[in-house]
Design a protein around this motif. Structure first.
Motif, mmCIF file in Angstrom:
data_model
loop_
_atom_site.group_PDB
_atom_site.id
_atom_site.type_symbol
_atom_site.label_atom_id
_atom_site.label_comp_id
_atom_site.label_asym_id
_atom_site.label_seq_id
_atom_site.Cartn_x
_atom_site.Cartn_y
_atom_site.Cartn_z
ATOM 1 N N GLY A 296 7.434 -2.909 -46.315
ATOM 2 C CA GLY A 296 7.308 -1.528 -46.795
ATOM 3 C C GLY A 296 8.575 -0.911 -47.351
ATOM 4 N N GLY A 297 9.649 -1.679 -47.391
ATOM 5 C CA GLY A 297 10.876 -1.175 -48.001
ATOM 6 C C GLY A 297 11.541 -0.084 -47.175
ATOM 7 N N ALA A 298 12.691 0.340 -47.654
ATOM 8 C CA ALA A 298 13.392 1.440 -46.989
ATOM 9 C C ALA A 298 12.534 2.693 -47.032
ATOM 10 N N SER A 299 11.690 2.808 -48.049
ATOM 11 C CA SER A 299 10.849 4.005 -48.192
ATOM 12 C C SER A 299 9.899 4.184 -47.009
ATOM 13 N N PHE B 108 11.642 5.873 -44.148
ATOM 14 C CA PHE B 108 11.762 7.334 -44.231
ATOM 15 C C PHE B 108 10.752 7.999 -43.289
ATOM 16 N N TRP C 54 17.516 9.456 -52.501
ATOM 17 C CA TRP C 54 16.933 8.761 -51.345
ATOM 18 C C TRP C 54 16.949 9.643 -50.107
ATOM 19 N N THR D 18 22.655 8.992 -45.431
ATOM 20 C CA THR D 18 22.586 7.837 -46.332
ATOM 21 C C THR D 18 24.029 7.416 -46.583
ATOM 22 N N ASN E 243 25.415 5.187 -48.519
ATOM 23 C CA ASN E 243 25.828 4.944 -49.904
ATOM 24 C C ASN E 243 24.704 5.374 -50.834
ATOM 25 N N THR F 268 23.104 5.022 -53.996
ATOM 26 C CA THR F 268 22.950 4.001 -55.017
ATOM 27 C C THR F 268 22.876 4.564 -56.432
ATOM 28 N N ASP G 3 20.540 5.303 -43.377
ATOM 29 C CA ASP G 3 20.008 4.452 -44.440
ATOM 30 C C ASP G 3 21.203 3.755 -45.100
ATOM 31 N N SER H 185 20.909 1.038 -47.114
ATOM 32 C CA SER H 185 20.300 0.076 -48.038
ATOM 33 C C SER H 185 21.285 -0.531 -49.027
ATOM 34 N N SER H 186 22.200 0.288 -49.568
ATOM 35 C CA SER H 186 23.010 -0.262 -50.652
ATOM 36 C C SER H 186 24.461 -0.549 -50.280
ATOM 37 N N GLY I 271 16.757 -1.685 -47.054
ATOM 38 C CA GLY I 271 15.911 -2.549 -47.870
ATOM 39 C C GLY I 271 16.762 -3.750 -48.280
ATOM 40 N N GLN J 33 16.882 -5.705 -50.807
ATOM 41 C CA GLN J 33 17.152 -6.061 -52.207
ATOM 42 C C GLN J 33 18.430 -5.494 -52.818
HETATM 43 C C1 LIG Z 1 16.747 1.489 -53.089
HETATM 44 C C2 LIG Z 1 16.980 2.423 -51.982
HETATM 45 C C3 LIG Z 1 15.931 2.901 -51.177
HETATM 46 C C4 LIG Z 1 14.466 2.535 -51.432
HETATM 47 O O1 LIG Z 1 14.257 1.229 -51.097
HETATM 48 P P1 LIG Z 1 12.803 0.555 -51.198
HETATM 49 O O2 LIG Z 1 13.034 -0.728 -50.463
HETATM 50 O O3 LIG Z 1 12.524 0.376 -52.651
HETATM 51 O O4 LIG Z 1 11.842 1.437 -50.524
HETATM 52 C C5 LIG Z 1 16.238 3.731 -50.124
HETATM 53 N N1 LIG Z 1 17.498 4.099 -49.869
HETATM 54 C C6 LIG Z 1 18.542 3.682 -50.624
HETATM 55 C C7 LIG Z 1 19.917 4.115 -50.287
HETATM 56 C C8 LIG Z 1 18.304 2.828 -51.705
HETATM 57 O O5 LIG Z 1 19.328 2.405 -52.446
#
Ligand SMILES: *Cc1c(COP(=O)(O)O)cnc(C)c1O
Length: 354
Positions: A74-77, A80, A100, A144, A146, A148, A167, A169-170, A188, A190
């Motif tokens: 389900g990704g970082a989303s 949330f 984000w 958050t 970083n 992105t 968060d 993620s990046s 996330g 990716q």
């Molecule tokens: C890309 C990103 C998200 C969303 O990630 P998904 O995996 O596409 O849901 C959330 N937070 C940050 C900081 C991001 O860079």
């Protein structure tokens, strides 16, 4: 031609990782079977998940400190809403530093009172707010690390007794600090950990079980912890490739070693942005992200010339996000220093030709 991949996500991973990952598609662990066709409960794949979970904690220096690593869908989303579902009983505090954070905040409002402790929306999120108050009675504080899209990064985190959720993620695995100041970290895969399709959640076990609401199984951290992150079929391949990348990171010397390289890359590019009169940085200097550098041309009429030059140099993924415009150079762990030299040369080249 050699490509220099500045994509923001999904993004570059080490070549070694791509090679090993492609081998496993044809023959995983010399089993004669593809990793895509084996059971997620098979011994070989259970070992992959175990190693990936342990290695994530090891690299973050969170082993034996009461944390569990999960690989969820389900990704970082989805995090949330999952964060709020599991942790928000009455009130939560959010720092709003970009797209984000805003999305995280919006989801949390579905579950209780949300205090926005500060926001940098007044300047299109080009800085990180400082000196804000976190209400002592908040169930948690969310930030958050970083941003992105806007290219800003939190260089320090507030000292508070309130639980901390971040968060990352990046910028996860890109810089060293004390990760134990956080009660929950999510990312996330990716952006800096692997391919799209899985999300790392690192959670302090004792923060759960404090909300009164019923939580559906798939959204319940405790269920995923109890089932060793295999409540349902996990993202087998995304977790495997993430493991290969975490192994690669460990072989480089871990986070503190890669941080030195990341600093070198960021210094090289930001120095050129500051030196070259044709470019201006977007983010406030003290908040600049080493992962995502955002910048604009001082003279928009050079756009076509610049775009042609970087494309001819084999550079990919340099266009900025639509909400900022201009350019964004994402310099995740796997981007070699050489690629930054190529970009800086192109920027110098433009100056000579302009
Ligand atoms: C890309 C990103 C998200 C969303 O990630 P998904 O995996 O596409 O849901 C959330 N937070 C940050 C900081 C991001 O860079």
């Amino acid at each position: 031609m050699k490509k220099h991949n500045y994509s923001a996500g999904p993004c570059i991973l080490p070549q070694e990782v791509f090679q090993e990952a492609s081998k496993a598609i044809l023959d995983f662990n010399n089993s004669g079977l593809s990793i895509l066709e084996i059971s997620h409960r098979s011994k070989d794949f259970v070992a992959v998940v175990e190693e990936a979970r342990n290695l994530a904690l090891e690299l973050l220096n969170l082993e034996n400190k009461g944390y569990t690593a999960l690989f969820l869908h389900g990704g970082a989303s989805t995090q949330f809403l999952m964060v709020a579902y599991n942790l928000l009983q009455k009130k939560a505090a959010y720092l709003n530093t970009g797209t984000w954070s805003s999305k995280a905040l919006k989801e949390a409002k579905l579950f209780g009172e949300v205090i926005e402790v500060a926001s940098s929306a007044d300047k299109n999120f080009n800085y990180i707010p400082k000196n804000y108050q976190i209400p002592a009675d908040a169930d948690y504080f969310h930030c958050t690390s970083n941003n992105t899209i806007f290219g800003t990064q939190m260089k320090s985190f507030p000292q508070t007794d309130v639980r901390m959720v971040c968060d990352m993620s990046s910028d996860i695995f890109s810089r060293q600090f004390d990760f134990s100041q956080f009660d929950l970290i999510y990312a996330g895969a990716q952006k800096n950990m692997g391919p799209a399709g899985t999300t790392l959640v690192v959670i302090k076990n004792d923060i759960l079980g404090k909300v009164e609401r019923q939580i559906p199984s798939m959204l319940n951290y405790q269920v995923h912890i109890d089932k060793d992150t295999m409540f349902n079929t996990p993202s087998v391949y995304a977790i495997y490739v993430s493991l290969l990348n975490l192994r690669w990171l460990k072989a480089q010397g871990g986070i503190s070693a890669i941080e030195k390289v990341n600093t070198k890359k960021a210094d090289l590019l930001y120095n050129e942005i500051d030196r070259n009169p044709l470019f201006t940085g977007f983010a406030a200097k003290e908040d600049r992200s080493p992962m995502n550098a955002t910048f604009n041309l001082s003279d928009e009429s050079l756009k076509e010339k610049f775009n042609t030059l970087w494309q001819e140099a084999g550079i990919n993924g340099l266009n900025g996000h639509r909400s900022v415009g201009g350019y964004r150079a994402s310099m995740y762990n796997a981007l070699p220093l050489e690629s930054v030299h190529v970009l800086v040369e192109v920027m110098k080249n433009l100056e000579q030709k302009a």
